[in-house]
Design a protein around this motif. Structure first.
Motif, PDB file in Angstrom:
ATOM      1  N   MET A   1      16.087  42.238  28.071  1.00  0.00           N
ATOM      2  CA  MET A   1      14.636  42.639  27.622  1.00  0.00           C
ATOM      3  C   MET A   1      13.459  41.465  27.653  1.00  0.00           C
ATOM      4  N   ALA A   2      12.442  41.652  28.100  1.00  0.00           N
ATOM      5  CA  ALA A   2      11.517  40.762  28.318  1.00  0.00           C
ATOM      6  C   ALA A   2      10.868  40.601  27.033  1.00  0.00           C
ATOM      7  N   GLU A   3      10.234  39.089  26.914  1.00  0.00           N
ATOM      8  CA  GLU A   3       9.881  39.021  25.747  1.00  0.00           C
ATOM      9  C   GLU A   3       8.443  38.063  25.914  1.00  0.00           C
ATOM     10  N   VAL A   4       7.359  38.453  25.310  1.00  0.00           N
ATOM     11  CA  VAL A   4       6.012  37.838  25.569  1.00  0.00           C
ATOM     12  C   VAL A   4       5.890  36.463  24.551  1.00  0.00           C
ATOM     13  N   VAL A   5       5.524  35.385  25.182  1.00  0.00           N
ATOM     14  CA  VAL A   5       5.372  33.974  24.322  1.00  0.00           C
ATOM     15  C   VAL A   5       3.921  33.899  24.645  1.00  0.00           C
ATOM     16  N   GLU A   6       3.307  33.588  23.384  1.00  0.00           N
ATOM     17  CA  GLU A   6       2.015  33.291  23.309  1.00  0.00           C
ATOM     18  C   GLU A   6       1.752  31.679  23.262  1.00  0.00           C
ATOM     19  N   PHE A   7       0.341  31.366  23.474  1.00  0.00           N
ATOM     20  CA  PHE A   7       0.023  30.057  23.154  1.00  0.00           C
ATOM     21  C   PHE A   7      -0.685  29.835  21.734  1.00  0.00           C
TER      22      PHE A   7
ATOM     23  N   GLY B   1      17.538  10.562   9.149  1.00  0.00           N
ATOM     24  CA  GLY B   1      17.160  11.039  10.188  1.00  0.00           C
ATOM     25  C   GLY B   1      17.476  12.671  10.461  1.00  0.00           C
ATOM     26  N   LEU B   2      17.518  13.397   9.431  1.00  0.00           N
ATOM     27  CA  LEU B   2      17.568  14.759   9.359  1.00  0.00           C
ATOM     28  C   LEU B   2      17.107  15.591  10.291  1.00  0.00           C
ATOM     29  N   GLU B   3      15.607  15.529  10.267  1.00  0.00           N
ATOM     30  CA  GLU B   3      14.712  16.549  10.968  1.00  0.00           C
ATOM     31  C   GLU B   3      14.961  16.209  12.380  1.00  0.00           C
ATOM     32  N   ARG B   4      15.200  14.833  12.711  1.00  0.00           N
ATOM     33  CA  ARG B   4      15.574  14.324  14.090  1.00  0.00           C
ATOM     34  C   ARG B   4      16.663  14.992  14.864  1.00  0.00           C
ATOM     35  N   SER B   5      17.887  14.971  13.814  1.00  0.00           N
ATOM     36  CA  SER B   5      19.138  15.518  14.203  1.00  0.00           C
ATOM     37  C   SER B   5      18.981  16.972  14.378  1.00  0.00           C
ATOM     38  N   LEU B   6      18.067  17.803  13.672  1.00  0.00           N
ATOM     39  CA  LEU B   6      18.004  19.137  13.750  1.00  0.00           C
ATOM     40  C   LEU B   6      17.246  19.462  14.986  1.00  0.00           C
ATOM     41  N   PHE B   7      16.108  18.626  15.295  1.00  0.00           N
ATOM     42  CA  PHE B   7      15.496  18.853  16.522  1.00  0.00           C
ATOM     43  C   PHE B   7      16.321  18.695  17.707  1.00  0.00           C
ATOM     44  N   SER B   8      17.391  17.917  17.703  1.00  0.00           N
ATOM     45  CA  SER B   8      18.128  17.520  18.692  1.00  0.00           C
ATOM     46  C   SER B   8      18.970  18.504  18.971  1.00  0.00           C
ATOM     47  N   ALA B   9      19.715  19.097  17.855  1.00  0.00           N
ATOM     48  CA  ALA B   9      20.634  20.168  18.081  1.00  0.00           C
ATOM     49  C   ALA B   9      20.128  21.558  18.429  1.00  0.00           C
ATOM     50  N   PHE B  10      18.973  21.884  17.775  1.00  0.00           N
ATOM     51  CA  PHE B  10      18.288  23.305  18.174  1.00  0.00           C
ATOM     52  C   PHE B  10      17.356  23.246  19.389  1.00  0.00           C
ATOM     53  N   SER B  11      16.738  22.330  19.686  1.00  0.00           N
ATOM     54  CA  SER B  11      16.022  22.268  20.852  1.00  0.00           C
ATOM     55  C   SER B  11      16.652  22.474  22.209  1.00  0.00           C
ATOM     56  N   LYS B  12      17.995  22.819  22.162  1.00  0.00           N
ATOM     57  CA  LYS B  12      18.776  22.713  23.424  1.00  0.00           C
ATOM     58  C   LYS B  12      18.710  24.461  23.597  1.00  0.00           C
ATOM     59  N   PHE B  13      18.248  25.341  22.625  1.00  0.00           N
ATOM     60  CA  PHE B  13      18.220  26.635  22.799  1.00  0.00           C
ATOM     61  C   PHE B  13      16.817  26.927  23.198  1.00  0.00           C
ATOM     62  N   GLY B  14      15.777  26.154  23.247  1.00  0.00           N
ATOM     63  CA  GLY B  14      14.614  26.489  23.707  1.00  0.00           C
ATOM     64  C   GLY B  14      13.550  25.544  22.767  1.00  0.00           C
ATOM     65  N   PRO B  15      12.413  25.580  23.439  1.00  0.00           N
ATOM     66  CA  PRO B  15      11.211  24.849  22.726  1.00  0.00           C
ATOM     67  C   PRO B  15      10.819  25.211  21.270  1.00  0.00           C
TER      68      PRO B  15
ATOM     69  N   SER C   1       9.944  31.503  20.900  1.00  0.00           N
ATOM     70  CA  SER C   1      10.790  32.784  21.361  1.00  0.00           C
ATOM     71  C   SER C   1      11.655  33.168  20.198  1.00  0.00           C
ATOM     72  N   ALA C   2      11.409  34.511  19.998  1.00  0.00           N
ATOM     73  CA  ALA C   2      12.667  35.058  19.192  1.00  0.00           C
ATOM     74  C   ALA C   2      14.020  35.181  19.610  1.00  0.00           C
ATOM     75  N   GLY C   3      13.904  35.107  21.042  1.00  0.00           N
ATOM     76  CA  GLY C   3      15.455  35.461  21.701  1.00  0.00           C
ATOM     77  C   GLY C   3      16.055  34.086  21.513  1.00  0.00           C
ATOM     78  N   ASP C   4      15.278  32.936  21.764  1.00  0.00           N
ATOM     79  CA  ASP C   4      15.816  31.553  21.557  1.00  0.00           C
ATOM     80  C   ASP C   4      16.359  31.377  19.965  1.00  0.00           C
ATOM     81  N   ALA C   5      15.687  31.817  19.097  1.00  0.00           N
ATOM     82  CA  ALA C   5      16.025  31.717  17.559  1.00  0.00           C
ATOM     83  C   ALA C   5      17.396  32.520  17.456  1.00  0.00           C
ATOM     84  N   ARG C   6      17.483  33.782  17.907  1.00  0.00           N
ATOM     85  CA  ARG C   6      18.573  34.455  17.873  1.00  0.00           C
ATOM     86  C   ARG C   6      19.888  33.931  18.372  1.00  0.00           C
TER      87      ARG C   6
END
Length: 281
Positions: A1-7, A27-41, A66-71
């Protein structure tokens, strides 16, 4: 299914993850960003201390575009240790407060990050069409000392964004305003002018991106839709007509005061005004 991403700033609960069971770490926020940014911006990562009734530890709110990246991130990370000894608990938020539904324009820095991710660094370009001082200062009155001690410097900017691979060209016009305590001080006036220029260019760039919809397909490819507002006129004008519009003294500047989450601290006043061109082959 396609997903629309807006600016725009993500406002939907389906784009937001709640992560809890986090252990204290500088460095908790940095660690979280590193782990979760692998799935999308990511738009944002915010860690907070648990309420006293919940016991020691932290929880975090992570917003994806993106909701798909979050899932995908939720399925992959829930129950995993990732960067700490105990497993994390991750869920997609199911409720969103009413005031969060008011969608703000994405600031120019984040617009560029999002465009680079989905379109590629060479997949888009921007240029400044015109940048005009609309402060209304009267030089003769300034020399006579008749100006008020506190004034504001205003610049109106028009920016064009081009997506050559998709045949899309869009424009944004925005106002940048900065207060100045003493307009007769050349150093303060110069600093305020430079800042107002930066703000107006950033807001105009953000405004141009608001008309672009990214359609992310299941296979990862990205299509682009042009989605201007009904009252939009700037894209249909010639460049000379647009410059003339900016120069009209009776122009209502309030219509170009874009409501966004732009922060002045995000702008480096030592850099050149942002303008990108696609490198020639």
């Amino acid at each position: 299914m396609a997903e629309v991403v807006e600016f725009r700033v993500p406002a939907g609960s389906h784009q937001t993850l709640l992560v809890w069971g986090l252990e204290p770490d500088p460095g908790l926020e940095r660690s979280l960003f590193s782990a979760f940014s692998k799935f999308g911006p990511l738009y944002s990562v915010r860690a907070h201390r648990n309420a006293a009734v919940a016991g020691p530890g932290y929880y975090a709110i992570i917003k994806f575009y993106s909701a798909g990246d979050a899932r995908r991130a939720q399925r992959a990370c829930n129950g995993q240790r990732l960067f700490q000894e105990s497993p994390l608990k991750v869920c997609v938020c199911t409720k969103q407060k009413a005031f969060q539904q008011h969608v703000l324009a994405l600031n120019s820095n984040k617009c560029q990050e999002l465009a680079n991710h989905y379109l590629g660094f060479n997949g888009w370009s921007s240029r400044i069409i015109t940048l005009q001082n609309v402060s209304g200062f009267d030089g003769e009155n300034e020399e006579l000392g008749e100006t008020l001690q506190k004034r504001s410097v205003k610049y109106l900017c028009a920016v064009e964004v081009t997506l050559p691979h998709h045949g899309v060209c869009t424009r944004g016009v925005a106002l940048g305003e900065v207060d100045i305590e003493n307009s007769r001080d050349p150093l303060k006036f110069g600093t305020a002018s430079r800042r107002a220029q930066k703000v107006s260019v950033g807001k105009a760039l953000s405004c141009a991106f608001q008309k672009i919809l990214l359609v992310v397909l299941e296979n990862g490819r990205v299509a682009v839709e042009y989605n201007p507002t009904q009252e939009e006129l700037t894209d249909s004008l010639t460049e000379e007509e647009l410059k003339g519009l900016v120069q009209v003294s009776e122009l209502s500047l309030e219509q170009f005061d874009l409501e966004e989450e732009e922060v002045l601290s995000d702008l480096s006043f030592d850099d050149e005004l942002p303008s990108r061109e696609v490198p020639s082959n």
